[in-house]
Design a protein around this motif. Structure first.
Motif, PDB file in Angstrom:
ATOM      1  N   SER A 157      -0.491  17.113   5.034  1.00 39.94           N
ATOM      2  CA  SER A 157      -0.554  17.368   3.582  1.00 39.94           C
ATOM      3  C   SER A 157      -0.066  16.168   2.778  1.00 39.94           C
ATOM      4  CB  SER A 157       0.273  18.615   3.208  1.00 39.94           C
ATOM      5  OG  SER A 157      -0.242  19.752   3.867  1.00 39.94           O
ATOM      6  N   LYS A 158       0.013  15.024   3.411  1.00 41.03           N
ATOM      7  CA  LYS A 158       0.441  13.788   2.756  1.00 41.03           C
ATOM      8  C   LYS A 158      -0.452  12.641   3.235  1.00 41.03           C
ATOM      9  CE  LYS A 158       5.310  15.147   2.397  1.00 41.03           C
ATOM     10  NZ  LYS A 158       6.707  14.791   2.770  1.00 41.03           N
ATOM     11  N   TYR A 256       4.292   8.475   5.500  1.00 40.82           N
ATOM     12  CA  TYR A 256       3.409   9.231   4.622  1.00 40.82           C
ATOM     13  C   TYR A 256       3.743   8.954   3.148  1.00 40.82           C
ATOM     14  CZ  TYR A 256       3.534  11.881   9.003  1.00 40.82           C
ATOM     15  OH  TYR A 256       3.520  12.243  10.330  1.00 40.82           O
ATOM     16  N   ASN A 258       3.115  10.685  -0.837  1.00 43.20           N
ATOM     17  CA  ASN A 258       2.781  11.950  -1.510  1.00 43.20           C
ATOM     18  C   ASN A 258       1.425  11.823  -2.208  1.00 43.20           C
ATOM     19  OD1 ASN A 258       5.173  13.203  -0.728  1.00 43.20           O
ATOM     20  ND2 ASN A 258       6.298  12.258  -2.418  1.00 43.20           N
TER      21      ASN A 258
END
Length: 258
Positions: A157-158, A256, A258
């Protein structure tokens, strides 16, 4: 600094100079060929050695690290052997980074999920890992990186920051593609050679010989021999008070965004 750009400018200037001199005095044609051969040789060496930073900046270790800390990295998964690697890492309380091939993520998504859920980092290792990857143009490389990122980001999700080129080879096309994708290149300075031999004694001795604070170890999670060597190596590290930390901690970089 010896880079592709600097070397190219130097040899272009040198060839032009020789050409101009040839207008006034005869120069043996073989001299031209020798210069070009040396140029090609330097390019080949710089491209094949990821730590040379010849085409792109690669983070291969932390030379400033004084404590007994190293990072473990695994290439070419996920595979069924990744599960055995995860069990060993859990047993020895070690964190690692897995550079994944896109097509293998599609085959083993549940294994990738387990890698991430157990606190390990993941990075991009191209979609196909084709033996012709080094000859791909910028657009094709960019496509492969983005396709693999999309697969990885379903689980993180990043945005994925880390990329390791197949075989550790870099090229001008890879450099241009990375300017588009924004990945940071992660290399190594301790190569186990488990991708080329199954001789466990040779692999283990090679890693032990080159171990030092701040090092990054390259292994593969694609074979039984690598799993067996991994346990022996983790035992050695434990006995010699080495701590296995993440790439993020060792290099002070973020895997990662955002």
């Amino acid at each position: 600094m010896i880079t592709h750009k600097n070397i190219s400018l130097f040899f272009i200037f040198l060839l032009l100079l020789i050409f101009l001199l040839n207008l006034y005095t005869a120069i043996n044609l073989w001299f031209f060929f020798a210069i070009i051969f040396i140029w090609i040789g330097i390019n080949a060496f710089g491209s094949a050695r990821i730590s040379s930073n010849y085409h792109v900046k690669a983070f291969c270790n932390n030379p400033l690290e004084t404590e007994k800390k190293i990072a473990l990295t695994f290439d070419d998964g996920p595979s069924i052997y990744t599960l055995e690697v995860l069990e060993l890492l859990k047993k020895y309380n070690a964190k690692a980074s897995f550079f994944c091939i896109g097509k293998n993520i599609e085959t083993h998504p549940e294994i990738l999920q387990k890698v991430i859920s157990e606190g390990h980092l993941v990075g991009n290792h191209s979609y196909s890992h084709s033996k012709f990857f080094d000859f791909y143009n910028e657009d094709k490389i960019t496509e492969e990186l983005r396709k693999t990122d999309e697969l990885l980001e379903k689980f993180t999700s990043k945005k994925i920051n880390f990329f390791r080129p197949p075989y550790g080879v870099t090229t001008p096309s890879i450099r241009r593609a990375l300017k588009v994708t924004g990945h940071q290149v992660i290399g190594w300075n301790i190569r186990s050679l488990d991708g080329g031999t199954k001789n466990q004694e040779l692999i283990l001795n090679r890693m032990i010989k080159h171990i030092s604070p701040g090092g990054i170890v390259l292994l593969h999670d694609t074979g039984t021999h690598s799993v067996l060597v991994l346990e022996q190596f983790l035992q050695f590290l434990q006995q010699n008070n080495y701590q296995v930390v993440s790439i993020e901690e060792l290099l002070n970089l973020k895997a990662y965004a955002n």
